[in-house]
Write a protein that holds these residues in place. Structure first.
Motif, PDB file in Angstrom:
ATOM      1  N   ASN A 134      -6.587   6.568  13.182  1.00 31.63           N
ATOM      2  CA  ASN A 134      -6.291   5.907  11.920  1.00 31.63           C
ATOM      3  C   ASN A 134      -7.576   5.231  11.455  1.00 31.63           C
ATOM      4  OD1 ASN A 134      -4.744   5.002   9.767  1.00 31.63           O
ATOM      5  ND2 ASN A 134      -3.677   3.416  10.918  1.00 31.63           N
ATOM      6  N   PHE A 135      -7.549   4.715  10.235  1.00 28.67           N
ATOM      7  CA  PHE A 135      -8.654   3.888   9.750  1.00 28.67           C
ATOM      8  C   PHE A 135      -8.127   2.483   9.535  1.00 28.67           C
ATOM      9  CE2 PHE A 135      -9.685   8.213   8.423  1.00 28.67           C
ATOM     10  CZ  PHE A 135     -10.938   8.343   8.986  1.00 28.67           C
ATOM     11  N   LEU A 136      -8.729   1.519  10.227  1.00 31.31           N
ATOM     12  CA  LEU A 136      -8.320   0.128  10.080  1.00 31.31           C
ATOM     13  C   LEU A 136      -9.042  -0.527   8.912  1.00 31.31           C
ATOM     14  CD1 LEU A 136      -8.269  -1.049  13.805  1.00 31.31           C
ATOM     15  CD2 LEU A 136      -6.661   0.407  12.565  1.00 31.31           C
ATOM     16  N   SER A 137     -10.171   0.030   8.532  1.00 32.86           N
ATOM     17  CA  SER A 137     -10.926  -0.453   7.386  1.00 32.86           C
ATOM     18  C   SER A 137     -10.546   0.380   6.166  1.00 32.86           C
ATOM     19  CB  SER A 137     -12.427  -0.338   7.657  1.00 32.86           C
ATOM     20  OG  SER A 137     -12.802   1.028   7.737  1.00 32.86           O
ATOM     21  N   GLU A 138     -11.326   0.220   5.094  1.00 36.52           N
ATOM     22  CA  GLU A 138     -11.074   1.025   3.884  1.00 36.52           C
ATOM     23  C   GLU A 138     -11.849   2.341   3.901  1.00 36.52           C
ATOM     24  OE1 GLU A 138     -11.161  -2.659   3.180  1.00 36.52           O
ATOM     25  OE2 GLU A 138      -9.037  -2.157   3.480  1.00 36.52           O
ATOM     26  N   ARG A 139     -12.453   2.674   5.025  1.00 40.33           N
ATOM     27  CA  ARG A 139     -13.198   3.923   5.113  1.00 40.33           C
ATOM     28  C   ARG A 139     -12.269   5.131   5.043  1.00 40.33           C
ATOM     29  NH1 ARG A 139     -18.482   4.097   6.443  1.00 40.33           N
ATOM     30  NH2 ARG A 139     -19.423   2.211   7.284  1.00 40.33           N
ATOM     31  N   THR A 140     -12.850   6.260   4.674  1.00 46.15           N
ATOM     32  CA  THR A 140     -12.211   7.559   4.816  1.00 46.15           C
ATOM     33  C   THR A 140     -13.201   8.459   5.541  1.00 46.15           C
ATOM     34  OG1 THR A 140     -13.073   8.579   2.792  1.00 46.15           O
ATOM     35  CG2 THR A 140     -11.109   7.177   2.567  1.00 46.15           C
ATOM     36  N   LEU A 141     -12.818   9.695   5.806  1.00 52.65           N
ATOM     37  CA  LEU A 141     -13.762  10.627   6.423  1.00 52.65           C
ATOM     38  C   LEU A 141     -14.834  11.097   5.449  1.00 52.65           C
ATOM     39  CD1 LEU A 141     -11.793  13.020   8.806  1.00 52.65           C
ATOM     40  CD2 LEU A 141     -13.483  11.294   9.407  1.00 52.65           C
ATOM     41  N   PHE A 142     -14.632  10.841   4.153  1.00 54.15           N
ATOM     42  CA  PHE A 142     -15.605  11.247   3.141  1.00 54.15           C
ATOM     43  C   PHE A 142     -16.642  10.141   2.933  1.00 54.15           C
ATOM     44  CE2 PHE A 142     -11.830  13.703   2.031  1.00 54.15           C
ATOM     45  CZ  PHE A 142     -12.359  14.967   1.795  1.00 54.15           C
ATOM     46  N   GLU A 143     -17.888  10.500   3.043  1.00 53.31           N
ATOM     47  CA  GLU A 143     -18.953   9.525   2.858  1.00 53.31           C
ATOM     48  C   GLU A 143     -18.879   8.922   1.450  1.00 53.31           C
ATOM     49  OE1 GLU A 143     -23.770   9.170   3.650  1.00 53.31           O
ATOM     50  OE2 GLU A 143     -22.863  11.122   3.290  1.00 53.31           O
ATOM     51  N   GLY A 144     -18.830   7.609   1.378  1.00 47.30           N
ATOM     52  CA  GLY A 144     -18.828   6.907   0.111  1.00 47.30           C
ATOM     53  C   GLY A 144     -17.467   6.719  -0.531  1.00 47.30           C
ATOM     54  N   VAL A 145     -16.448   7.414  -0.053  1.00 48.14           N
ATOM     55  CA  VAL A 145     -15.103   7.277  -0.621  1.00 48.14           C
ATOM     56  C   VAL A 145     -14.372   6.167   0.119  1.00 48.14           C
ATOM     57  CG1 VAL A 145     -12.881   8.392  -1.008  1.00 48.14           C
ATOM     58  CG2 VAL A 145     -15.002   9.689  -1.315  1.00 48.14           C
ATOM     59  N   ARG A 146     -13.810   5.240  -0.645  1.00 50.28           N
ATOM     60  CA  ARG A 146     -13.091   4.121  -0.063  1.00 50.28           C
ATOM     61  C   ARG A 146     -11.649   4.099  -0.559  1.00 50.28           C
ATOM     62  NH1 ARG A 146     -16.661   4.560   2.729  1.00 50.28           N
ATOM     63  NH2 ARG A 146     -18.300   3.080   3.356  1.00 50.28           N
ATOM     64  N   LEU A 147     -10.754   3.745   0.343  1.00 46.48           N
ATOM     65  CA  LEU A 147      -9.375   3.475  -0.030  1.00 46.48           C
ATOM     66  C   LEU A 147      -9.338   2.080  -0.633  1.00 46.48           C
ATOM     67  CD1 LEU A 147      -6.297   4.182   0.106  1.00 46.48           C
ATOM     68  CD2 LEU A 147      -6.286   3.041   2.336  1.00 46.48           C
ATOM     69  N   PHE A 148      -8.851   1.975  -1.877  1.00 46.06           N
ATOM     70  CA  PHE A 148      -8.747   0.652  -2.478  1.00 46.06           C
ATOM     71  C   PHE A 148      -7.726  -0.151  -1.673  1.00 46.06           C
ATOM     72  CE2 PHE A 148      -7.523  -2.615  -5.438  1.00 46.06           C
ATOM     73  CZ  PHE A 148      -8.725  -2.939  -6.052  1.00 46.06           C
ATOM     74  N   GLY A 170       0.804  -1.214   0.000  1.00 42.40           N
ATOM     75  CA  GLY A 170       0.000   0.000   0.000  1.00 42.40           C
ATOM     76  C   GLY A 170       0.833   1.258   0.000  1.00 42.40           C
ATOM     77  N   THR A 171       1.947   1.247  -0.742  1.00 45.46           N
ATOM     78  CA  THR A 171       2.818   2.424  -0.759  1.00 45.46           C
ATOM     79  C   THR A 171       2.247   3.558  -1.588  1.00 45.46           C
ATOM     80  OG1 THR A 171       4.047   1.598  -2.667  1.00 45.46           O
ATOM     81  CG2 THR A 171       4.867   0.976  -0.491  1.00 45.46           C
ATOM     82  N   ARG A 172       1.374   3.248  -2.552  1.00 46.92           N
ATOM     83  CA  ARG A 172       0.791   4.264  -3.428  1.00 46.92           C
ATOM     84  C   ARG A 172      -0.726   4.289  -3.251  1.00 46.92           C
ATOM     85  NH1 ARG A 172       5.326   5.297  -2.877  1.00 46.92           N
ATOM     86  NH2 ARG A 172       7.003   5.038  -4.409  1.00 46.92           N
ATOM     87  N   PRO A 173      -1.309   5.437  -2.995  1.00 43.73           N
ATOM     88  CA  PRO A 173      -2.748   5.497  -2.706  1.00 43.73           C
ATOM     89  C   PRO A 173      -3.604   5.321  -3.947  1.00 43.73           C
ATOM     90  CG  PRO A 173      -1.824   7.706  -2.743  1.00 43.73           C
ATOM     91  CD  PRO A 173      -0.665   6.761  -2.906  1.00 43.73           C
ATOM     92  N   LEU A 174      -4.818   4.838  -3.732  1.00 42.81           N
ATOM     93  CA  LEU A 174      -5.825   4.753  -4.784  1.00 42.81           C
ATOM     94  C   LEU A 174      -7.191   4.739  -4.105  1.00 42.81           C
ATOM     95  CD1 LEU A 174      -6.442   4.447  -7.825  1.00 42.81           C
ATOM     96  CD2 LEU A 174      -6.426   1.960  -7.473  1.00 42.81           C
ATOM     97  N   TYR A 175      -8.074   5.639  -4.534  1.00 46.19           N
ATOM     98  CA  TYR A 175      -9.405   5.771  -3.946  1.00 46.19           C
ATOM     99  C   TYR A 175     -10.463   5.553  -5.021  1.00 46.19           C
ATOM    100  CZ  TYR A 175      -6.875   7.995  -0.104  1.00 46.19           C
ATOM    101  OH  TYR A 175      -6.003   8.259   0.923  1.00 46.19           O
ATOM    102  N   TRP A 176     -11.658   5.100  -4.565  1.00 47.05           N
ATOM    103  CA  TRP A 176     -12.762   4.963  -5.509  1.00 47.05           C
ATOM    104  C   TRP A 176     -14.070   5.402  -4.855  1.00 47.05           C
ATOM    105  CZ3 TRP A 176     -16.791   1.267  -4.937  1.00 47.05           C
ATOM    106  CH2 TRP A 176     -16.609   0.324  -3.914  1.00 47.05           C
ATOM    107  N   TYR A 177     -15.003   5.776  -5.727  1.00 47.80           N
ATOM    108  CA  TYR A 177     -16.294   6.317  -5.285  1.00 47.80           C
ATOM    109  C   TYR A 177     -17.332   5.915  -6.332  1.00 47.80           C
ATOM    110  CZ  TYR A 177     -19.858   9.912  -4.229  1.00 47.80           C
ATOM    111  OH  TYR A 177     -21.011  10.581  -3.918  1.00 47.80           O
ATOM    112  N   CYS A 178     -18.462   5.415  -5.878  1.00 43.49           N
ATOM    113  CA  CYS A 178     -19.492   4.935  -6.801  1.00 43.49           C
ATOM    114  C   CYS A 178     -20.847   5.499  -6.380  1.00 43.49           C
ATOM    115  CB  CYS A 178     -19.528   3.405  -6.790  1.00 43.49           C
ATOM    116  SG  CYS A 178     -20.537   2.671  -8.082  1.00 43.49           S
ATOM    117  N   ALA A 179     -21.429   6.358  -7.228  1.00 38.04           N
ATOM    118  CA  ALA A 179     -22.733   6.959  -6.941  1.00 38.04           C
ATOM    119  C   ALA A 179     -23.246   7.635  -8.204  1.00 38.04           C
ATOM    120  CB  ALA A 179     -22.625   7.987  -5.804  1.00 38.04           C
ATOM    121  N   ASN A 180     -24.560   7.806  -8.266  1.00 42.12           N
ATOM    122  CA  ASN A 180     -25.188   8.562  -9.361  1.00 42.12           C
ATOM    123  C   ASN A 180     -24.769   8.049 -10.737  1.00 42.12           C
ATOM    124  OD1 ASN A 180     -26.451  10.374  -7.485  1.00 42.12           O
ATOM    125  ND2 ASN A 180     -24.469  11.398  -7.249  1.00 42.12           N
TER     126      ASN A 180
END
Length: 630
Positions: free
Chosen positions: A188-202, A143-153
């Motif tokens: 910290n976040f132990l899951s793939e959650r972020t503070l942004f609703e619906g945004v997940r850390l891959f 997990g050295t390089r970040p990647l986020y995803w979001y799915c809506a609308n």
């Protein structure tokens, strides 16, 4: 290192080119050297390039295979790309570029997603595979390089940084209330959650498939996991030390491969010291960088936080071209808006020194080597493991270790702390999130070694992941690529099977320490036992001074505990003892005032909580109260 972004229209409508261009523009700091786009029906891909290998036009992305079936956007570096290129050419694959992106493209063409298990590197990527009518997302093992995803609308968005989502009308920035108990328990976040609703850390070490015939959220599977176990065949400590030395040298040499100049961070510790020593042995007069602190107003154990003297001694020994920056109390306040804009979500530790040292290094080099990963692989935090070494079973281990990792607010006080939103988040169980981290590893405990290995597994998955995200984002804020040689596959594989007895020497110890007070940990363990990272210290003795090898364990931290109640007192009061602060829409004002006040009065060290509250305050101001990117 680069920035990637993309859009998948779930209703199969064409992707507007401007939408991808706007997302990529938000990532310009990650890739100031080039920009590229690719569109295929209801898929759009964008790339911002930081050119560090094969810097000419042949390295342009998105990269399309000669057959036109594979399209890659890629952020990172494969350190075994030369070996893979030789193998692929023997199979009949030709590559137009001498860089690693061409190898990634050919490898996917040859082996599909199975190529990920062959990659020794730091990366996140997206691959459009027309043969499979699918888009794939993936991250490296660690997990050295970040990647986020979001799915809506009817839209799926992905990007190296969350800020890219703000430009798209499908994204609406909102606080994920269920993330608050998680963050304010663990910092910290132990899951793939972020503070942004619906945004997940891959997730790291994972690949996700998006079926383009019936697109939706990615179907994610893990392709690798840590497996800490003392499985090394019977061997002497000396033999293991020789193997470790060889693997360290090999890892550093691999990480030095670039078509631009590479430098190294050099603190006063073992990990960066070893990396710098080996890099300097390969590159004459390599540039090194240290961040020091003005300790004129510090007190107690924080008087030892400035490591410039040890760093300067090592620089003199290694003959590096050395540069330093010295931070003062006001430097945190000055940079907080910039920190939060780039960090995007608060994570472990006081991270603003990372921003300043990266800013310094970026003035001289495009790539810098760091010592990240050494502690998590070779047991550099003994005070965290020893309190649970004597636990007789997995259940007791979870109870004891969870109790320790409540870094900010303990479970029994969480309802009061989050009183304004508690009715909406009371179902969130931080202990269950903590327990879930261990789902991928054996749960047996037959002795203290098993408890230590479980601890290392947890910290590699959580604490290290947070540190890597911070390091990536705050270095890329300045267009600087950070590489971590300790996270070389061969070196990690060795560390996973290295016996605990070669890492730690005093498994009978059982002293509980306060995470808010880093100095005391060193005082209680290293001074008395010289314990932690034993085999690494033995190897390091050939390269760096004994005064460094057996110095107190010191994280990269400023003397904030003193500054918060001294020179930064007015700043803390203005931001946190302010009833109008947006954090009090989510946090009980009276309880926060009391806890912050206890630190300011010198009653209790709450430096971690104060930093976290400041981050949350700036995060709300930056991302929720206004849209800085739309």
């Amino acid at each position: 290192m680069c920035g990637i972004a993309g859009i998948v229209s779930l209703d199969h409508s064409p992707v507007p080119p401007k939408a991808v261009e706007d997302m990529a523009a938000c990532l310009a700091h990650r890739g100031p050297d080039d920009v590229g786009f690719f569109y295929h029906g209801h898929v759009g891909l964008g790339h911002r390039r930081l050119a560090t290998l094969d810097t000419g036009p042949s390295g342009h992305q998105p990269m399309v295979s000669d057959c036109g079936q594979i399209v890659v956007v890629y952020n990172g570096m494969l350190f075994n790309f030369r070996e893979l290129r030789t193998e692929l050419r023997s199979l009949g694959f030709e590559m137009r570029s001498d860089g690693d992106t061409a190898v990634v493209t050919a490898a996917w063409l040859a082996w599909g997603q199975n190529c990920l298990s062959r990659f020794n590197g730091h990366f996140s990527l997206a691959v459009l595979d027309k043969r499979a009518h699918a888009l794939y997302l993936a991250r490296d093992r660690y997990g050295t390089r970040p990647l986020y995803w979001y799915c809506a609308n009817r839209t799926l968005l992905f990007a190296s940084e969350i800020k890219a989502f703000f430009t798209h009308p499908a994204f609406a920035a909102a606080v994920d209330l269920e993330a608050l108990p998680e963050y304010f328990t663990f910092q910290n976040f132990l899951s793939e959650r972020t503070l942004f609703e619906g945004v997940r850390l891959f997730p790291k070490a994972s690949v996700g498939k998006i079926d383009l015939c019936a697109p939706g959220a990615p179907h994610i599977t893990r392709y690798w996991d840590y497996a800490f176990a003392s499985e090394m065949p019977a061997a002497s400590e000396a033999a293991c030390g020789e193997e470790l030395e060889f693997l360290l040298r090999q890892a550093v040499n691999r990480h030095l491969v670039a078509d631009v100049e590479v430098g190294a961070y050099l603190s006063g510790g073992i990990d960066s010291g070893m990396v710098s020593a080996l890099a300097a042995a390969d590159r004459r007069y390599i540039k090194s960088f240290t961040c020091g602190f003005d300790i004129s107003s510090a007190s107690g154990l924080e008087l030892g936080f400035d490591e410039r003297i040890r760093a300067e001694a090592m620089s003199n020994l290694f003959k590096t071209e050395h540069y330093e920056i010295v931070l003062k109390s006001g430097d945190m306040e000055r940079i907080m808006p910039h920190i939060m804009r780039h960090l995007e979500e608060p994570r472990v530790g006081q991270s603003y020194p990372n921003y300043y040292i990266a800013q310094l290094a970026s003035k001289f080099v495009k790539i810098v080597l760091s010592g990240a990963g050494g502690d998590e692989l070779f047991a550099g935090y003994p005070w965290r493991y020893y309190p649970v070494c004597a636990t007789p079973n997995f259940s007791d281990f979870i109870d004891g270790y969870y109790d320790f990792w409540q870094r900010l607010i303990p479970s029994e006080r969480l309802a009061g702390f989050l009183a304004p939103v508690w009715s909406e988040v009371r179902h969130v169980d931080p202990r269950l999130l903590f327990r879930k981290v261990f789902d991928g590893c054996p749960h047996h405990i037959h002795g203290p070694e098993d408890a230590v290995n479980l601890s290392l597994y947890f910290e590699a998955h959580t604490f290290l992941q947070g540190l890597l995200l911070v390091e990536d984002k705050l270095s890329m804020a300045h267009g600087l690529e950070t590489r971590a040689p300790f996270l070389d596959n061969d070196l990690v594989d060795f560390a996973l099977k290295c016996p605990v007895g070669f890492k730690l020497r005093n498994l009978d110890a059982s002293v509980r320490l306060n995470e808010n007070d880093p100095g005391s940990k060193s005082d209680r363990y290293l001074r008395q036992t010289r314990d932690g990272k034993h085999i690494l210290r033995q190897v390091a003795g050939k390269y760096i001074p004994e005064s460094v090898i057996f110095a107190e364990k010191q994280g990269f931290s400023a003397p904030d505990a003193s500054w918060f109640k001294g020179e930064s007192l007015d700043f803390v009061k203005r931001r946190l003892l302010n009833s109008r602060s947006p954090i009090y829409d989510y946090i009980d004002r009276s309880m926060a005032f009391t806890m912050v006040g206890e630190h300011l009065q010198g009653k209790t060290n709450r430096r971690l909580l104060i930093w976290s509250l400041l981050c949350f305050d700036y995060w709300l101001e930056t991302f929720i109260r206004r849209n800085p990117y739309g």
